[in-house]
Design a protein around this motif. Structure first.
Motif, PDB file in Angstrom:
ATOM      1  N   ASP A 168     -29.942 -34.744 -34.164  1.00 24.86           N
ATOM      2  CA  ASP A 168     -29.007 -33.814 -34.798  1.00 24.86           C
ATOM      3  C   ASP A 168     -29.068 -32.415 -34.208  1.00 24.86           C
ATOM      4  N   ALA A 169     -29.795 -32.236 -33.099  1.00 22.80           N
ATOM      5  CA  ALA A 169     -30.033 -30.899 -32.571  1.00 22.80           C
ATOM      6  C   ALA A 169     -28.766 -30.244 -32.027  1.00 22.80           C
ATOM      7  N   ARG A 170     -27.916 -30.997 -31.343  1.00 33.58           N
ATOM      8  CA  ARG A 170     -26.715 -30.388 -30.759  1.00 33.58           C
ATOM      9  C   ARG A 170     -25.782 -29.868 -31.848  1.00 33.58           C
ATOM     10  N   GLU A 171     -25.715 -30.585 -32.940  1.00 35.85           N
ATOM     11  CA  GLU A 171     -24.893 -30.105 -34.055  1.00 35.85           C
ATOM     12  C   GLU A 171     -25.498 -28.831 -34.638  1.00 35.85           C
ATOM     13  N   GLN A 172     -26.824 -28.800 -34.792  1.00 33.89           N
ATOM     14  CA  GLN A 172     -27.469 -27.616 -35.354  1.00 33.89           C
ATOM     15  C   GLN A 172     -27.384 -26.426 -34.405  1.00 33.89           C
ATOM     16  N   LEU A 173     -27.391 -26.678 -33.105  1.00 35.84           N
ATOM     17  CA  LEU A 173     -27.266 -25.609 -32.119  1.00 35.84           C
ATOM     18  C   LEU A 173     -25.811 -25.276 -31.798  1.00 35.84           C
ATOM     19  N   GLN A 174     -24.887 -26.040 -32.366  1.00 30.02           N
ATOM     20  CA  GLN A 174     -23.445 -25.815 -32.186  1.00 30.02           C
ATOM     21  C   GLN A 174     -23.060 -25.815 -30.708  1.00 30.02           C
ATOM     22  N   ILE A 175     -23.484 -26.871 -30.021  1.00 27.63           N
ATOM     23  CA  ILE A 175     -23.173 -27.012 -28.592  1.00 27.63           C
ATOM     24  C   ILE A 175     -22.593 -28.399 -28.329  1.00 27.63           C
ATOM     25  N   GLY A 176     -21.873 -28.501 -27.214  1.00 27.64           N
ATOM     26  CA  GLY A 176     -21.265 -29.758 -26.834  1.00 27.64           C
ATOM     27  C   GLY A 176     -22.256 -30.710 -26.188  1.00 27.64           C
ATOM     28  N   PRO A 177     -21.810 -31.932 -25.879  1.00 27.86           N
ATOM     29  CA  PRO A 177     -22.718 -32.956 -25.346  1.00 27.86           C
ATOM     30  C   PRO A 177     -23.236 -32.653 -23.946  1.00 27.86           C
ATOM     31  N   ASP A 178     -22.552 -31.776 -23.205  1.00 25.07           N
ATOM     32  CA  ASP A 178     -22.957 -31.504 -21.826  1.00 25.07           C
ATOM     33  C   ASP A 178     -23.641 -30.152 -21.641  1.00 25.07           C
ATOM     34  N   GLU A 179     -23.813 -29.402 -22.726  1.00 32.61           N
ATOM     35  CA  GLU A 179     -24.445 -28.087 -22.623  1.00 32.61           C
ATOM     36  C   GLU A 179     -25.929 -28.250 -22.274  1.00 32.61           C
ATOM     37  N   PRO A 180     -26.412 -27.591 -21.210  1.00 35.65           N
ATOM     38  CA  PRO A 180     -27.833 -27.696 -20.853  1.00 35.65           C
ATOM     39  C   PRO A 180     -28.741 -27.136 -21.946  1.00 35.65           C
ATOM     40  N   VAL A 181     -29.829 -27.850 -22.191  1.00 37.63           N
ATOM     41  CA  VAL A 181     -30.842 -27.423 -23.148  1.00 37.63           C
ATOM     42  C   VAL A 181     -32.199 -27.553 -22.468  1.00 37.63           C
TER      43      VAL A 181
END
Length: 222
Positions: free
Chosen positions: A84-97
């Motif tokens: 659920d991290a991408r939703e919590q960080l409000q980023i898309g599926p391709d955003e580098p983390v």
């Protein structure tokens, strides 16, 4: 600051229970340990930087000659981004983390082990360079963002007293031994937001039994 999900991430490695010198397995020590852990929990919840909170804790309890917390990076394979991290960080599926795991230590005591997933595009180039090349704690690096912290969960992983102890006529009898604690005693999961209210970091902080590595209050009494 509200609490949301109480999801806990498993520690990277299982650890054997440990003893902290000076803490005896008796009712008074258990009550004091519980009060101290609740106090630390409250301090962590009321301040945005866990690093600075631990420095104050280290100084107040004389864990080291100098109350300075050092981040020691743990190198190795990256830990997968939680579902659920991408939703919590409000980023898309391709955003580098990027992932960073550190141990926060004061003197010879490792007080916390932290897993941190952060969005490099939401930090400055200088911040990213410092995170890549030094052991400086994350909270200190990103201080110029004047960030706020939203806690998702805060859990005591160990209770010194059994459930329902307050309803019992007496506290548990002394075992005439040293108090045994698990390696991790407290865990927080939080998201950091910058001044524009953009989330830029998801962190899971697991606090160790070493937060109690000082002379117990009962030992100071005659």
């Amino acid at each position: 600051m509200g609490l949301g999900s109480t999801l806990l991430l498993a520690p990277l490695h299982a650890r054997e229970p440990e003893t902290v010198p000076g803490w005896h397995d008796d009712a008074t020590s258990r009550l004091e340990a519980l009060a101290l852990l609740q106090s630390l929990n409250a301090e962590l919840l009321s301040h945005p930087s866990a690093t600075l909170t631990l420095e104050r804790w280290c100084g107040a309890h004389h864990l080291a000659p100098e109350a300075k917390v050092i981040a020691e990076r743990v190198q190795g394979e990256d830990k997968p981004l939680p579902a659920d991290a991408r939703e919590q960080l409000q980023i898309g599926p391709d955003e580098p983390v990027r992932y960073r795991r550190v141990q926060l230590a004061c003197g010879g005591h490792v007080l916390s082990e932290a897993d941190n997933w952060y969005v490099p595009a939401r930090l400055t180039d200088a911040m990213n360079h410092e995170l890549d090349t030094t052991d400086t704690p994350f909270g200190k690096v990103v201080q110029p963002l004047h960030f706020r912290r939203q806690t998702l969960s805060a859990e005591l992983l160990w209770s010194p007293l059994p459930p329902g102890w307050e309803n019992q006529p007496t506290l548990p009898a002394s075992a005439q031994a040293m108090l045994t604690l698990p390696h991790h005693v407290l865990q927080h999961r939080a998201v950091l937001f910058d001044q524009s209210n953009r989330p830029f970091s998801l962190v899971v902080e697991s606090y160790t039994a070493q937060v109690l590595a000082f002379t117990p209050p009962a030992s100071h009494r005659p």
